[in-house]
Motif scaffolding. Sequence first.
Motif, PDB file in Angstrom:
ATOM      1  N   LYS A  12      -4.070   6.777   2.646  1.00  0.00           N
ATOM      2  CA  LYS A  12      -2.729   6.360   1.820  1.00  0.00           C
ATOM      3  C   LYS A  12      -2.388   5.108   2.824  1.00  0.00           C
ATOM      4  CE  LYS A  12       1.854   8.045   1.550  1.00  0.00           C
ATOM      5  NZ  LYS A  12       2.210   7.212   2.968  1.00  0.00           N
ATOM      6  N   PRO A  44       1.020   2.661   3.770  1.00  0.00           N
ATOM      7  CA  PRO A  44       2.448   2.947   3.729  1.00  0.00           C
ATOM      8  C   PRO A  44       3.075   2.657   2.264  1.00  0.00           C
ATOM      9  CG  PRO A  44       2.195   1.429   5.229  1.00  0.00           C
ATOM     10  CD  PRO A  44       0.580   1.880   4.558  1.00  0.00           C
ATOM     11  N   ILE A  45       4.247   3.467   1.953  1.00  0.00           N
ATOM     12  CA  ILE A  45       4.698   2.911   0.765  1.00  0.00           C
ATOM     13  C   ILE A  45       6.278   2.580   1.200  1.00  0.00           C
ATOM     14  CG2 ILE A  45       3.515   4.275  -0.868  1.00  0.00           C
ATOM     15  CD1 ILE A  45       5.897   6.291  -0.900  1.00  0.00           C
ATOM     16  N   THR A  46       7.083   2.131   0.320  1.00  0.00           N
ATOM     17  CA  THR A  46       8.481   1.658   0.287  1.00  0.00           C
ATOM     18  C   THR A  46       9.220   2.765  -0.516  1.00  0.00           C
ATOM     19  OG1 THR A  46       7.746  -0.679   0.563  1.00  0.00           O
ATOM     20  CG2 THR A  46      10.334  -0.208   0.053  1.00  0.00           C
ATOM     21  N   THR A  47      10.274   3.368   0.079  1.00  0.00           N
ATOM     22  CA  THR A  47      11.259   4.193  -0.629  1.00  0.00           C
ATOM     23  C   THR A  47      12.354   3.505  -0.969  1.00  0.00           C
ATOM     24  OG1 THR A  47      10.324   5.960   0.699  1.00  0.00           O
ATOM     25  CG2 THR A  47      12.060   6.466  -0.823  1.00  0.00           C
ATOM     26  N   ASN A  65       6.043  11.537   0.889  1.00  0.00           N
ATOM     27  CA  ASN A  65       5.321  12.114   2.159  1.00  0.00           C
ATOM     28  C   ASN A  65       5.478  13.500   2.065  1.00  0.00           C
ATOM     29  OD1 ASN A  65       3.632   9.965   2.923  1.00  0.00           O
ATOM     30  ND2 ASN A  65       4.745   9.998   4.892  1.00  0.00           N
ATOM     31  N   GLU A  79      -3.483   8.565   7.135  1.00  0.00           N
ATOM     32  CA  GLU A  79      -2.633   7.133   6.996  1.00  0.00           C
ATOM     33  C   GLU A  79      -2.105   6.838   8.441  1.00  0.00           C
ATOM     34  OE1 GLU A  79       1.235   8.578   5.327  1.00  0.00           O
ATOM     35  OE2 GLU A  79       1.432  10.070   6.790  1.00  0.00           O
ATOM     36  N   HIS A 125       3.081   4.208  10.694  1.00  0.00           N
ATOM     37  CA  HIS A 125       4.376   3.143  10.456  1.00  0.00           C
ATOM     38  C   HIS A 125       4.766   3.161   8.969  1.00  0.00           C
ATOM     39  CE1 HIS A 125       1.477   0.018   9.140  1.00  0.00           C
ATOM     40  NE2 HIS A 125       0.864   0.365  10.289  1.00  0.00           N
ATOM     41  N   GLY A 126       5.578   2.322   8.734  1.00  0.00           N
ATOM     42  CA  GLY A 126       6.037   2.288   7.305  1.00  0.00           C
ATOM     43  C   GLY A 126       5.609   1.033   6.831  1.00  0.00           C
ATOM     44  N   SER A 127       6.146   0.296   5.696  1.00  0.00           N
ATOM     45  CA  SER A 127       5.537  -0.719   4.788  1.00  0.00           C
ATOM     46  C   SER A 127       5.941  -1.967   5.354  1.00  0.00           C
ATOM     47  CB  SER A 127       6.031  -0.530   3.247  1.00  0.00           C
ATOM     48  OG  SER A 127       7.329  -0.575   3.253  1.00  0.00           O
ATOM     49  N   ALA A 128       6.898  -2.352   6.466  1.00  0.00           N
ATOM     50  CA  ALA A 128       7.183  -3.387   7.009  1.00  0.00           C
ATOM     51  C   ALA A 128       7.363  -4.489   5.832  1.00  0.00           C
ATOM     52  CB  ALA A 128       6.106  -3.778   7.983  1.00  0.00           C
ATOM     53  N   ARG A 168       7.261  -8.295   6.731  1.00  0.00           N
ATOM     54  CA  ARG A 168       6.034  -9.060   7.003  1.00  0.00           C
ATOM     55  C   ARG A 168       4.811  -9.028   5.928  1.00  0.00           C
ATOM     56  NH1 ARG A 168       7.849 -10.920  12.006  1.00  0.00           N
ATOM     57  NH2 ARG A 168       8.703  -9.282  13.020  1.00  0.00           N
ATOM     58  N   ASN A 210      -0.971  -5.644  11.638  1.00  0.00           N
ATOM     59  CA  ASN A 210      -1.838  -4.953  12.224  1.00  0.00           C
ATOM     60  C   ASN A 210      -2.511  -3.949  11.525  1.00  0.00           C
ATOM     61  OD1 ASN A 210      -3.673  -3.801  14.061  1.00  0.00           O
ATOM     62  ND2 ASN A 210      -2.032  -3.968  15.653  1.00  0.00           N
ATOM     63  N   TYR A 267      -0.057 -10.267  16.030  1.00  0.00           N
ATOM     64  CA  TYR A 267       1.224 -10.781  16.449  1.00  0.00           C
ATOM     65  C   TYR A 267       2.142  -9.758  17.522  1.00  0.00           C
ATOM     66  CZ  TYR A 267       4.283  -8.358  13.333  1.00  0.00           C
ATOM     67  OH  TYR A 267       5.069  -7.325  12.852  1.00  0.00           O
TER      68      TYR A 267
HETATM   69  P1  NAD Z   1       8.289   0.061   9.426  1.00  0.00           P
HETATM   70  O1  NAD Z   1       7.335   1.110  10.362  1.00  0.00           O
HETATM   71  O2  NAD Z   1       7.830  -0.270   8.258  1.00  0.00           O
HETATM   72  O3  NAD Z   1       8.452  -1.236  10.288  1.00  0.00           O
HETATM   73  C1  NAD Z   1       9.267  -1.099  11.795  1.00  0.00           C
HETATM   74  C2  NAD Z   1       8.888  -2.452  12.668  1.00  0.00           C
HETATM   75  O4  NAD Z   1       7.326  -2.137  12.996  1.00  0.00           O
HETATM   76  C3  NAD Z   1       9.057  -3.468  11.838  1.00  0.00           C
HETATM   77  O5  NAD Z   1       9.479  -4.619  12.740  1.00  0.00           O
HETATM   78  C4  NAD Z   1       7.676  -3.885  11.342  1.00  0.00           C
HETATM   79  O6  NAD Z   1       7.568  -5.336  11.134  1.00  0.00           O
HETATM   80  C5  NAD Z   1       6.863  -3.309  12.381  1.00  0.00           C
HETATM   81  N1  NAD Z   1       5.416  -3.042  11.952  1.00  0.00           N
HETATM   82  C6  NAD Z   1       5.369  -1.905  11.197  1.00  0.00           C
HETATM   83  N2  NAD Z   1       3.978  -1.713  10.993  1.00  0.00           N
HETATM   84  C7  NAD Z   1       3.416  -2.959  11.633  1.00  0.00           C
HETATM   85  C8  NAD Z   1       2.064  -3.528  11.573  1.00  0.00           C
HETATM   86  N3  NAD Z   1       0.845  -2.611  10.955  1.00  0.00           N
HETATM   87  N4  NAD Z   1       1.752  -4.653  11.888  1.00  0.00           N
HETATM   88  C9  NAD Z   1       2.770  -5.273  12.536  1.00  0.00           C
HETATM   89  N5  NAD Z   1       4.090  -4.890  12.617  1.00  0.00           N
HETATM   90  C10 NAD Z   1       4.332  -3.691  12.035  1.00  0.00           C
HETATM   91  O7  NAD Z   1       9.468   0.899   9.496  1.00  0.00           O
HETATM   92  P2  NAD Z   1      10.913   0.562   8.422  1.00  0.00           P
HETATM   93  O8  NAD Z   1      11.137  -0.921   8.525  1.00  0.00           O
HETATM   94  O9  NAD Z   1      12.047   1.634   8.808  1.00  0.00           O
HETATM   95  O10 NAD Z   1      10.319   1.154   6.951  1.00  0.00           O
HETATM   96  C11 NAD Z   1      10.155   0.091   5.959  1.00  0.00           C
HETATM   97  C12 NAD Z   1       9.729   0.884   4.607  1.00  0.00           C
HETATM   98  O11 NAD Z   1       8.572   1.860   4.878  1.00  0.00           O
HETATM   99  C13 NAD Z   1      10.926   2.097   4.073  1.00  0.00           C
HETATM  100  O12 NAD Z   1      10.815   1.594   2.877  1.00  0.00           O
HETATM  101  C14 NAD Z   1      10.431   3.161   4.537  1.00  0.00           C
HETATM  102  O13 NAD Z   1      10.765   4.355   3.777  1.00  0.00           O
HETATM  103  C15 NAD Z   1       8.889   3.022   4.444  1.00  0.00           C
HETATM  104  N6  NAD Z   1       8.157   4.032   5.408  1.00  0.00           N
HETATM  105  C16 NAD Z   1       7.118   4.494   4.826  1.00  0.00           C
HETATM  106  C17 NAD Z   1       6.447   5.530   5.689  1.00  0.00           C
HETATM  107  C18 NAD Z   1       5.107   5.817   4.977  1.00  0.00           C
HETATM  108  O14 NAD Z   1       4.619   5.523   3.815  1.00  0.00           O
HETATM  109  N7  NAD Z   1       4.300   6.857   5.623  1.00  0.00           N
HETATM  110  C19 NAD Z   1       6.613   5.668   6.893  1.00  0.00           C
HETATM  111  C20 NAD Z   1       7.714   5.032   7.278  1.00  0.00           C
HETATM  112  C21 NAD Z   1       8.660   4.436   6.510  1.00  0.00           C
END
Ligand code: NAD
Length: 481
Positions: free
Chosen positions: A69, A71-74, A84, A260, A263-266, A269, A276, A315
């Motif tokens: 899976k 990441p997804i955006t809620t 999740n 999975e 981290h989230g769906s960033a 980016r 990454n 980056y």
């Molecule tokens: P995030 O993890 O998406 O991002 C946090 C920071 O880390 C940002 O600056 C982002 O640019 C950076 N980052 C994260 N993953 C990266 C990668 N692979 N490469 C480079 N930079 C990366 O957290 P957030 O911004 O709090 O959440 C964004 C969305 O993601 C929200 O809708 C949230 O609900 C969702 N989310 C989903 C999951 C999941 O599906 N398991 C987990 C956490 C958050």
Amino acid sequence: MNKTPITVAYGDGIGPEIMQATLDILTAGGAQLDIETIEIGEKVYLSGNSAGIAPEAWESLRRTKVFLKAPITTPQGGGFKSLNVTTRKVLGLYANVRPCVAYAPFVSTKHPKMDVVIVRENEEDLYAGIEHQQTPEVVQCLKLISRPGTEKIVRYAFEYARAYGRKKVTCFTKDNIMKQTDGLFHKVFDEVAKEYPDIENEHWIVDIGAAKLADTPEAFDVIVMPNLYGDILSDVAAQIAGSVGLAGSSNIGQEVAMFEAIHGSAPRRAGQNLANPSGLLLGSIMMLVHIGQSEVAERVHNAWLKTLEDGIHTYDIYDEAVSTEKVGTKEFAQAVIARMGQKPSTLTPVSYAQAKDVNFNTTPTPQAPVKIDTVGVDIFLRCDDRDPNKLGEALKDYTAGNMHLSMITNRGVKVWPNGFAETFCTDHWRCRFKSDDLAPSTYQDIIQLQQAVTEAGYEIIKTENLCTFDGQPVFSAGQGA
Ligand code: NAD
């Protein structure tokens, strides 16, 4: 080799890019996968499905039993359930496993020797989602810890340690305060630990344990924790390893397993070929071990380590001092593919030759039946008058069966008899009726007491029976009582 059916969700934001990169690397590494793709996340939520996952997607998951899976955006706003949390609970994914590894000197960290695996209980604790507003001033969240749930997760941690050549399993709880719930977790940990004499075991109170983990993570190996502590400390551990963007995780159930990135769906980016893919790739490597393709897992993991070591960095981890090239998602994937078959020379190469499937047998041991007697009841009341002595006077003559009023507490602090005038009181009172010598009463007696309290004009919020199991009291004494 036969292809293994798996279900893949490309997710939202950076999800599709990192999933494509991951699948390209897995294919180049020789993974034999028969992929079913499902749609989950933002689009599904916004189409009016509050769970973010359609019925046919559940069917695919139940058929393949393996879920990779992205990441997804809620979506913002109320009414959307966490996909999740739903997936973990509905599919019984009780174990969340998150390796947190430092890749010094190639990724900067204050803890270059860190190599910790957090094993988090995924279904119970304060995450049962049973919350109530009980009075205008007080809300409650029920913390549920079960013996079979604890036994499964603790056994999982020890089995994992054995399968992956780990030396020690540490347990974190707060059982000096929560003697029943965290007390059970600790007790079961001690019992199960005896079955694994080859693995060292220890217990830390979670506050000082967390401080030690943040300061000296190299003192730990595998750490098993109840849900809430595990949720918080697995993020802390990933962060101090230097690499939230580099951590993958597995969610393991008896039938189904999900893999999975942490981290989230960033979204900021997304679509820029910047993200990454390493977190999802490491999650997918755990998946390969799970489906018995350990050789591929080893090849892909070592090629990835070699890429990091060669300074080919996205980056988020790029650092002029150690990096040689700043690359995008696709180029990073190509660099890993180009190194397939190679091993790192400074970082330690991985070997999955001994690693077994991560779906260990963790069936809980059947327990002998116990004799349960009810010896009292805690009746919780809403009462706006803040004078505990008045309440005590009003209720002290009520008796039923062997029970009489033994104490009144407010937010757990004893306020009657002999309370302190300084104690701050809310509108939420617990009135404990019980026998002095733990002599049993009946449920009829409890109903009679509730009847009397209600007729006296008090509003009952809820009751909790006070029991003995085989003659031993199994309820907290109450602070100051
Ligand atoms: P995030 O993890 O998406 O991002 C946090 C920071 O880390 C940002 O600056 C982002 O640019 C950076 N980052 C994260 N993953 C990266 C990668 N692979 N490469 C480079 N930079 C990366 O957290 P957030 O911004 O709090 O959440 C964004 C969305 O993601 C929200 O809708 C949230 O609900 C969702 N989310 C989903 C999951 C999941 O599906 N398991 C987990 C956490 C958050």
